[in-house]
Design a protein around this motif. Structure first.
Motif, mmCIF file in Angstrom:
data_model
loop_
_atom_site.group_PDB
_atom_site.id
_atom_site.type_symbol
_atom_site.label_atom_id
_atom_site.label_comp_id
_atom_site.label_asym_id
_atom_site.label_seq_id
_atom_site.Cartn_x
_atom_site.Cartn_y
_atom_site.Cartn_z
ATOM 1 N N UNK A 20 -28.654 15.487 -19.197
ATOM 2 C CA UNK A 20 -28.374 16.636 -18.333
ATOM 3 C C UNK A 20 -28.665 17.974 -19.007
ATOM 4 N N UNK A 21 -28.704 18.010 -20.336
ATOM 5 C CA UNK A 21 -29.034 19.259 -21.022
ATOM 6 C C UNK A 21 -30.481 19.681 -20.773
ATOM 7 N N UNK A 22 -31.296 18.769 -20.273
ATOM 8 C CA UNK A 22 -32.668 19.134 -19.911
ATOM 9 C C UNK A 22 -32.715 19.920 -18.602
ATOM 10 N N UNK A 23 -31.632 19.849 -17.819
ATOM 11 C CA UNK A 23 -31.612 20.501 -16.514
ATOM 12 C C UNK A 23 -31.900 21.995 -16.546
ATOM 13 N N UNK A 24 -31.173 22.791 -17.373
ATOM 14 C CA UNK A 24 -31.443 24.234 -17.410
ATOM 15 C C UNK A 24 -32.858 24.568 -17.861
ATOM 16 N N UNK A 25 -33.445 23.728 -18.717
ATOM 17 C CA UNK A 25 -34.824 23.979 -19.154
ATOM 18 C C UNK A 25 -35.772 23.841 -17.966
ATOM 19 N N UNK A 26 -35.588 22.769 -17.206
ATOM 20 C CA UNK A 26 -36.434 22.557 -16.043
ATOM 21 C C UNK A 26 -36.255 23.632 -14.991
ATOM 22 N N UNK A 27 -35.003 24.047 -14.750
ATOM 23 C CA UNK A 27 -34.758 25.080 -13.749
ATOM 24 C C UNK A 27 -35.400 26.402 -14.163
ATOM 25 N N UNK A 28 -35.302 26.725 -15.452
ATOM 26 C CA UNK A 28 -35.907 27.961 -15.935
ATOM 27 C C UNK A 28 -37.424 27.916 -15.786
ATOM 28 N N UNK A 158 -34.711 19.541 -28.371
ATOM 29 C CA UNK A 158 -33.899 20.740 -28.131
ATOM 30 C C UNK A 158 -32.435 20.443 -28.436
ATOM 31 N N UNK A 159 -31.851 21.240 -29.304
ATOM 32 C CA UNK A 159 -30.436 21.066 -29.632
ATOM 33 C C UNK A 159 -29.557 21.472 -28.442
ATOM 34 N N UNK A 160 -28.336 20.950 -28.391
ATOM 35 C CA UNK A 160 -27.487 21.152 -27.212
ATOM 36 C C UNK A 160 -26.771 22.481 -27.208
ATOM 37 N N UNK A 161 -26.177 22.838 -26.079
ATOM 38 C CA UNK A 161 -25.299 24.017 -26.049
ATOM 39 C C UNK A 161 -24.150 23.815 -27.037
ATOM 40 N N UNK A 162 -23.712 24.881 -27.644
ATOM 41 C CA UNK A 162 -22.612 24.796 -28.617
ATOM 42 C C UNK A 162 -21.278 24.876 -27.887
ATOM 43 N N UNK A 163 -20.967 23.769 -27.185
ATOM 44 C CA UNK A 163 -19.755 23.699 -26.379
ATOM 45 C C UNK A 163 -19.020 22.412 -26.719
ATOM 46 N N UNK A 204 -19.572 29.127 -31.358
ATOM 47 C CA UNK A 204 -19.612 28.481 -30.048
ATOM 48 C C UNK A 204 -20.489 29.284 -29.080
ATOM 49 N N UNK A 205 -20.939 28.605 -28.042
ATOM 50 C CA UNK A 205 -21.828 29.213 -27.053
ATOM 51 C C UNK A 205 -21.198 30.464 -26.435
ATOM 52 N N UNK A 206 -21.990 31.515 -26.330
ATOM 53 C CA UNK A 206 -21.490 32.725 -25.690
ATOM 54 C C UNK A 206 -21.194 32.446 -24.214
ATOM 55 N N UNK A 207 -20.098 32.971 -23.674
ATOM 56 C CA UNK A 207 -19.717 32.699 -22.287
ATOM 57 C C UNK A 207 -20.830 32.980 -21.284
ATOM 58 N N UNK A 208 -21.636 33.993 -21.520
ATOM 59 C CA UNK A 208 -22.704 34.345 -20.579
ATOM 60 C C UNK A 208 -23.770 33.266 -20.478
ATOM 61 N N UNK A 209 -23.770 32.317 -21.418
ATOM 62 C CA UNK A 209 -24.774 31.251 -21.423
ATOM 63 C C UNK A 209 -24.181 29.893 -21.084
ATOM 64 N N UNK A 211 -22.423 27.190 -18.343
ATOM 65 C CA UNK A 211 -22.317 26.836 -16.927
ATOM 66 C C UNK A 211 -20.872 27.020 -16.489
ATOM 67 N N UNK A 212 -20.666 27.685 -15.369
ATOM 68 C CA UNK A 212 -19.316 27.959 -14.885
ATOM 69 C C UNK A 212 -18.603 26.670 -14.490
ATOM 70 N N UNK A 213 -17.284 26.645 -14.740
ATOM 71 C CA UNK A 213 -16.448 25.502 -14.372
ATOM 72 C C UNK A 213 -16.971 24.190 -14.950
ATOM 73 N N UNK A 214 -17.408 24.245 -16.209
ATOM 74 C CA UNK A 214 -18.042 23.101 -16.864
ATOM 75 C C UNK A 214 -17.761 23.225 -18.355
ATOM 76 N N UNK A 215 -17.400 22.117 -18.997
ATOM 77 C CA UNK A 215 -17.036 22.147 -20.412
ATOM 78 C C UNK A 215 -18.209 21.926 -21.357
ATOM 79 N N UNK A 216 -19.339 21.486 -20.845
ATOM 80 C CA UNK A 216 -20.380 20.974 -21.721
ATOM 81 C C UNK A 216 -21.704 21.721 -21.629
ATOM 82 N N UNK A 217 -22.129 22.074 -20.425
ATOM 83 C CA UNK A 217 -23.514 22.469 -20.220
ATOM 84 C C UNK A 217 -23.775 23.969 -20.367
ATOM 85 N N UNK A 218 -25.032 24.280 -20.678
ATOM 86 C CA UNK A 218 -25.512 25.638 -20.636
ATOM 87 C C UNK A 218 -25.996 25.961 -19.237
ATOM 88 N N UNK A 219 -26.153 27.252 -18.939
ATOM 89 C CA UNK A 219 -26.568 27.658 -17.601
ATOM 90 C C UNK A 219 -28.045 28.038 -17.568
#
Length: 235
Positions: A20-28, A158-163, A204-209, A211-219
């Motif tokens: 699922x961490x590939x998702x934001x890359x594809x969306x971008x 690609x390394x994961x979000x720091x969450x 840790x991952x900056x809040x602006x990066x 995903x809202x209401x999610x413990x793991x993913x980047x946006x």
């Protein structure tokens, strides 16, 4: 978190495979109009052990994913590229396999090694035994990268979000992902490590990066940073 490959007549610039961490890359990439093929094909924990086998055939070496769903996505992506085996890929492979550090760092996995304070000692996290345990936890992800490199592919991981979700140990998360990073890099894979650009003073991952209401993913904003790095690397 599925991000289907971009539909375009322009040649794809990379094949994206991962969790699922590939998702934001594809969306971008889709938003930016960057042609690619691929996307997430399963959950992170599915891509650590026993998730693929190597297939040899007249078309060259290939992989077969153990999950029917992952295999279906993978075959569709190859069809879209007009190839029938991984060995025939002539564009870079971008992947996130093996970097599900939050899963490796589940608290219950490390209870045996805690000291009287309840923490996993820094000395243990720096020990060769810890390295062996982490590499074993993601051994098939490492085998996948090794196989792709042996095929002569250009591979970027690609390394994961720091969450760090509540069920994971933060110290183990940080230490285990570093061990994974080194192991992947040792195979000749280009590791996309953006921690210096995406984290705060606490590492840790900056809040602006996030995903809202999610413990793991980047946006999506996180995906854009990754995409920019990929483009800077001439993808």
């Amino acid at each position: 978190m599925r991000t289907p490959s971009l539909t375009t007549t322009a040649p794809a610039r990379f094949l994206l495979l991962g969790d699922s961490h590939a998702g934001p890359i594809g969306r971008a990439a889709r938003q930016a109009g960057i042609p690619f093929r691929g996307g997430p094909i399963g959950a992170g924990r599915e891509f650590t052990n026993s998730f693929f086998t190597i297939r040899h055939g007249t078309a060259g070496n290939d992989v077969v994913f153990s999950s029917g769903e992952a295999e279906e996505y993978y075959r569709r992506f190859l069809d879209e590229l007009g190839i029938d085996a991984l060995a025939a890929l002539d564009i870079p492979l971008v992947a996130t396999f093996g970097f599900c550090a939050h899963f490796v760092a589940l608290r219950e996995n490390w209870d045996l090694y805690r000291d009287r304070t309840g923490a996993v000692p820094p000395a243990f996290l720096a020990d060769s035994l810890f390295d062996t345990l982490v590499r074993s936890a993601v051994r098939d992800a490492l085998a996948f990268y090794e196989h792709a490199v042996d095929l002569g592919l250009r591979v970027l991981a690609v390394m994961p979000p720091q969450r760090v979700p509540g069920q994971s140990d933060a110290a183990v998360f940080m230490a285990s992902q570093e061990r994974i990073r080194l192991a992947v890099a040792d195979l000749g894979v280009e590791v996309v490590d953006l921690r210096g650009r995406t984290t705060g003073p606490d590492g840790l991952q900056r809040p602006a990066l996030c995903e809202a209401n999610d413990e793991i993913h980047g946006n999506l904003a996180f995906g854009r940073i990754i995409l920019a790095e990929l483009l800077d690397r001439s993808l």
